[in-house]
Scaffold this active site. Structure first.
Site, short mmCIF file in Angstrom:
data_model
loop_
_atom_site.label_atom_id
_atom_site.label_comp_id
_atom_site.label_asym_id
_atom_site.label_seq_id
_atom_site.Cartn_x
_atom_site.Cartn_y
_atom_site.Cartn_z
N ARG A 44 0.86 -1.17 0.00
CA ARG A 44 0.00 0.00 0.00
C ARG A 44 0.91 1.23 0.00
O ARG A 44 2.03 1.20 0.51
CB ARG A 44 -0.90 0.01 1.23
CG ARG A 44 -1.85 -1.18 1.33
CD ARG A 44 -2.66 -1.12 2.62
NE ARG A 44 -3.60 -2.23 2.72
CZ ARG A 44 -3.33 -3.39 3.31
NH1 ARG A 44 -2.12 -3.59 3.84
NH2 ARG A 44 -4.23 -4.35 3.36
N LYS A 69 -2.36 -2.63 7.82
CA LYS A 69 -3.52 -2.17 8.57
C LYS A 69 -3.73 -3.01 9.82
O LYS A 69 -3.42 -4.20 9.83
CB LYS A 69 -4.78 -2.23 7.70
CG LYS A 69 -4.77 -1.27 6.51
CD LYS A 69 -6.05 -1.40 5.72
CE LYS A 69 -6.11 -0.42 4.56
NZ LYS A 69 -7.35 -0.56 3.77
N HIS A 141 -1.95 2.66 -6.10
CA HIS A 141 -2.76 1.48 -5.82
C HIS A 141 -2.89 0.59 -7.06
O HIS A 141 -3.10 -0.62 -6.95
CB HIS A 141 -4.15 1.89 -5.33
CG HIS A 141 -4.78 0.87 -4.42
ND1 HIS A 141 -4.34 0.66 -3.13
CD2 HIS A 141 -5.79 -0.01 -4.62
CE1 HIS A 141 -5.07 -0.29 -2.57
NE2 HIS A 141 -5.94 -0.72 -3.45
N ARG A 144 -0.33 -1.94 -6.95
CA ARG A 144 -0.75 -3.03 -6.04
C ARG A 144 -1.64 -4.01 -6.80
O ARG A 144 -1.47 -5.23 -6.71
CB ARG A 144 -1.48 -2.44 -4.84
CG ARG A 144 -1.97 -3.45 -3.80
CD ARG A 144 -2.43 -2.69 -2.56
NE ARG A 144 -3.21 -3.51 -1.65
CZ ARG A 144 -2.70 -4.34 -0.74
NH1 ARG A 144 -1.39 -4.48 -0.65
NH2 ARG A 144 -3.48 -5.02 0.07
N HIS A 167 -3.96 -9.45 3.40
CA HIS A 167 -5.37 -9.65 3.69
C HIS A 167 -5.60 -10.84 4.61
O HIS A 167 -6.72 -11.27 4.80
CB HIS A 167 -6.17 -9.85 2.39
CG HIS A 167 -6.54 -8.55 1.75
ND1 HIS A 167 -7.83 -8.10 1.66
CD2 HIS A 167 -5.77 -7.59 1.19
CE1 HIS A 167 -7.85 -6.93 1.06
NE2 HIS A 167 -6.61 -6.60 0.76
N TYR A 176 5.60 -21.50 11.25
CA TYR A 176 4.67 -20.97 10.25
C TYR A 176 5.32 -19.87 9.43
O TYR A 176 5.14 -19.78 8.22
CB TYR A 176 3.40 -20.43 10.92
CG TYR A 176 2.43 -19.85 9.91
CD1 TYR A 176 2.37 -18.49 9.68
CD2 TYR A 176 1.63 -20.69 9.14
CE1 TYR A 176 1.52 -17.95 8.74
CE2 TYR A 176 0.77 -20.16 8.20
CZ TYR A 176 0.72 -18.80 8.00
OH TYR A 176 -0.11 -18.28 7.06
#
Length: 218
Positions: A44, A69, A141, A144, A167, A176
């Site tokens: 972003r 975010k 964007h 992106r 996301h 992991y």
């Protein structure tokens, strides 16, 4: 529900834009590193503006930690070309005085508007060589979106792309993280082969409505 096609760039359009900055100059080197970084990571614009040298590991394994975010961090691998561009940029940097990577002429961190201006300027220059760019409204964007599309075109699973673009929450266990990063690295290598900076022949790609909806959500 019908979705408007998400704006994205094909590989040849990205290459045309990346060909505009002159890496031999300080400003051109910054611009090239910035635009390549955005395409490589699908970051972003706020993540790129906030990027600090401490977020980068420019030696193997080459990676960046992006702060997304909701205070969600994610690790992403970097292309060798991206690392080389960042190395050149760091030669003129003073991380002890200014920790941010991408700076304006006053030595301050680039703003979101500043990043958008840099992209717009180089898009205008690239339009002379590639008129198709003139028909698109290209913002940071869109790079992106272009990263996501290139990953989709290369056959990367959509769940990996969601994680790649921030996301999905990232687990904190070492096991992991290791598996997660290797999956992204494999996806990045396929991305490079299909739609990297070096010209390749790629098949025409037609997104489905579901994929267009996914791009709109990014």
């Amino acid at each position: 529900m019908r979705h408007r096609p998400a704006t994205y760039l094909e590989a040849e359009e990205v290459r045309a834009i990346l060909a505009r900055p002159n890496p031999a100059t300080v400003e051109g080197g910054r611009d090239y590193a910035l635009l390549l970084f955005l395409y490589n990571t699908g970051a972003r614009v706020s993540e790129a503006a906030d990027l600090c040298w401490s977020d980068l590991q420019l030696t193997a394994p080459r990676l960046v930690c992006l702060h997304g975010k909701g205070r969600k961090d994610r690790l992403l691998p970097l292309w060798r070309d991206t690392v080389a561009a960042l190395h050149r940029l760091r030669m003129n940097a003073q991380p002890d005085r200014q920790p941010h990577v991408f700076l304006n002429r006053r030595g301050e961190a680039l703003s979101r508007d500043g990043i958008a201006y840099i992209l717009r300027r180089h898009v205008q220059g690239a339009t002379q060589a590639l008129p198709t760019l003139d028909r698109k409204r290209i913002t940071p964007h869109v790079l992106r979106h272009s990263c996501a599309v290139a990953l989709l075109q290369s056959g990367t699973d959509i769940t990996v792309i969601r994680d790649y673009l921030g996301h999905a929450s990232i687990a904190t266990t070492g096991r992991y993280l290791s598996t997660n990063l290797q999956t992204k690295r494999d996806a990045l290598e396929t991305f490079w082969q299909h739609a990297g900076i070096r010209p390749v022949r790629a098949k025409a790609w037609k997104p489905t409505p579901n994929l267009l909806a996914f791009l709109d959500s990014l």
